[in-house]
Motif scaffolding. Structure first.
Motif, PDB file in Angstrom:
ATOM      1  N   ALA A 159      -2.469   0.467  -3.612  1.00 33.43           N
ATOM      2  CA  ALA A 159      -1.128  -0.108  -3.710  1.00 33.43           C
ATOM      3  C   ALA A 159      -0.648   0.007  -5.144  1.00 33.43           C
TER       4      ALA A 159
ATOM      5  N   SER B 157       0.832  -1.202   0.000  1.00 36.60           N
ATOM      6  CA  SER B 157       0.000   0.000   0.000  1.00 36.60           C
ATOM      7  C   SER B 157       0.864   1.249   0.000  1.00 36.60           C
TER       8      SER B 157
ATOM      9  N   THR C 227     -12.880   3.211   3.997  1.00 40.66           N
ATOM     10  CA  THR C 227     -11.461   3.577   3.968  1.00 40.66           C
ATOM     11  C   THR C 227     -10.737   2.454   3.245  1.00 40.66           C
TER      12      THR C 227
ATOM     13  N   GLY D 260      -9.167  -0.933   3.874  1.00 39.35           N
ATOM     14  CA  GLY D 260      -8.159  -0.321   4.728  1.00 39.35           C
ATOM     15  C   GLY D 260      -8.031  -0.965   6.084  1.00 39.35           C
TER      16      GLY D 260
ATOM     17  N   ILE E  89      -3.753   5.886   1.479  1.00 43.72           N
ATOM     18  CA  ILE E  89      -5.046   5.559   2.097  1.00 43.72           C
ATOM     19  C   ILE E  89      -6.070   6.571   1.591  1.00 43.72           C
ATOM     20  N   TRP E  90      -7.189   6.061   1.105  1.00 35.23           N
ATOM     21  CA  TRP E  90      -8.254   6.922   0.591  1.00 35.23           C
ATOM     22  C   TRP E  90      -9.502   6.788   1.446  1.00 35.23           C
TER      23      TRP E  90
ATOM     24  N   ALA F 214      -7.128   1.144   0.885  1.00 38.56           N
ATOM     25  CA  ALA F 214      -5.699   1.326   0.668  1.00 38.56           C
ATOM     26  C   ALA F 214      -5.385   1.118  -0.802  1.00 38.56           C
TER      27      ALA F 214
END
Length: 282
Positions: free
Chosen positions: A247, A166, A243, A258, A169-170, A245
């Motif tokens: 990568a 990752s 949330t 996430g 983070i979104w 991730a």
């Protein structure tokens, strides 16, 4: 069939809700729309929703949105073998043969092909092509699955070997579903209505798979080749809000939950001008 203007979406959604499949094979016709131009205000809104910078070059995923009404027209026709609301978008491949710009005028064609068995049912491809002077410059292939067998298994949902680590983070807002539905025209109720999502087995509304792919490419802006193929597999849906991730590992990228790490999307990028396909986008 040559169209004079894009199909209107509202009647197509009525057909999607009311029509019963009455075919056994994919229709052989292709829909074609000439002299397609880009509405720069719509492009700007699409860029905002998906995270792209405002620029003249079209995002690789944008022609998919322009072709969507034609694809839905085929899938809601009386002779299409599956209900439009009963199929699952499981994969998407886009080939950029040369960059398209907002000032370009091009033709769009859409056809369905390659109906084939799958261990969980049957699947087919919806192929859209953008051409300038009869030369293809962009090709999108969306693979859809009509489930007729057993539900998902852990093996089918696995992330695959050598998943990249990752890098971001979104936070994916609840509004992502309705916002993308508005800008894309894809108003499948599972993306905008919690009640509809529950009726289809989801606890909450879910993000569009093509929004997730577009968000990934937005994160890679400035590192994408000029001519490339980007392929993704859609895994578990993103329940909104979420949330996740992101990568990125060279030619490979992925989106995971996430918290649990469960895969939502895996993808690869192949540079058409690169001798080593593992180099990809960096």
């Amino acid at each position: 069939m040559e169209l004079h203007k894009p199909p209107k979406l509202l009647p197509l959604y009525r057909a999607a809700l009311l029509r019963r499949p009455n075919g056994t094979a994919l229709p052989e016709r292709e829909l074609r729309l000439s002299n397609v131009s880009v509405d720069v205000a719509h492009l700007a809104e699409y860029d905002r929703v998906c995270g792209f910078r405002l620029r003249d070059e079209l995002p690789a995923t944008y022609p998919h949105v322009l072709a969507f009404p034609m694809a839905l027209s085929l899938m809601t026709a009386a002779d299409f073998p599956f209900p439009a609301m009963g199929i699952v978008h499981v994969a998407n491949e886009i080939r950029v043969l040369r960059p398209l710009r907002s000032s370009d005028s091009f033709a769009l064609s859409v056809r369905a092909e390659d109906l084939r068995p799958h261990e969980r049912g049957r699947q087919f491809d919806m192929v859209a092509t953008a051409s300038i002077a009869d030369e293809p410059v962009w090709i999108g292939r969306s693979t859809y699955l009509k489930r007729e067998g057993q539900p998902h298994t852990a093996r089918e949902q696995s992330d695959g070997p050598d998943s990249p680590r990752s890098t971001a983070i979104w936070a994916v807002r609840r509004r992502t579903g309705p916002d993308y539905a508005r800008v894309s025209g894809d108003r499948n109720p599972i993306h905008i209505s919690r009640l509809a999502a529950r009726a289809f087995g989801f606890k909450r509304t879910i993000a569009h798979g093509m929004w997730t792919k577009a968000r990934c490419l937005a994160a890679l802006e400035g590192r994408l080749p000029e001519r490339f193929t980007v392929s993704v597999q859609f895994k578990r849906p993103i329940l909104l809000p979420a949330t996740v991730a992101f990568a990125n590992g060279g030619a490979r990228f992925a989106v995971h939950d996430g918290v649990t790490g469960a895969p939502h999307l895996t993808g690869t990028i192949v540079d058409h001008d690169c001798a080593d396909p593992d180099e990809g986008a960096r």
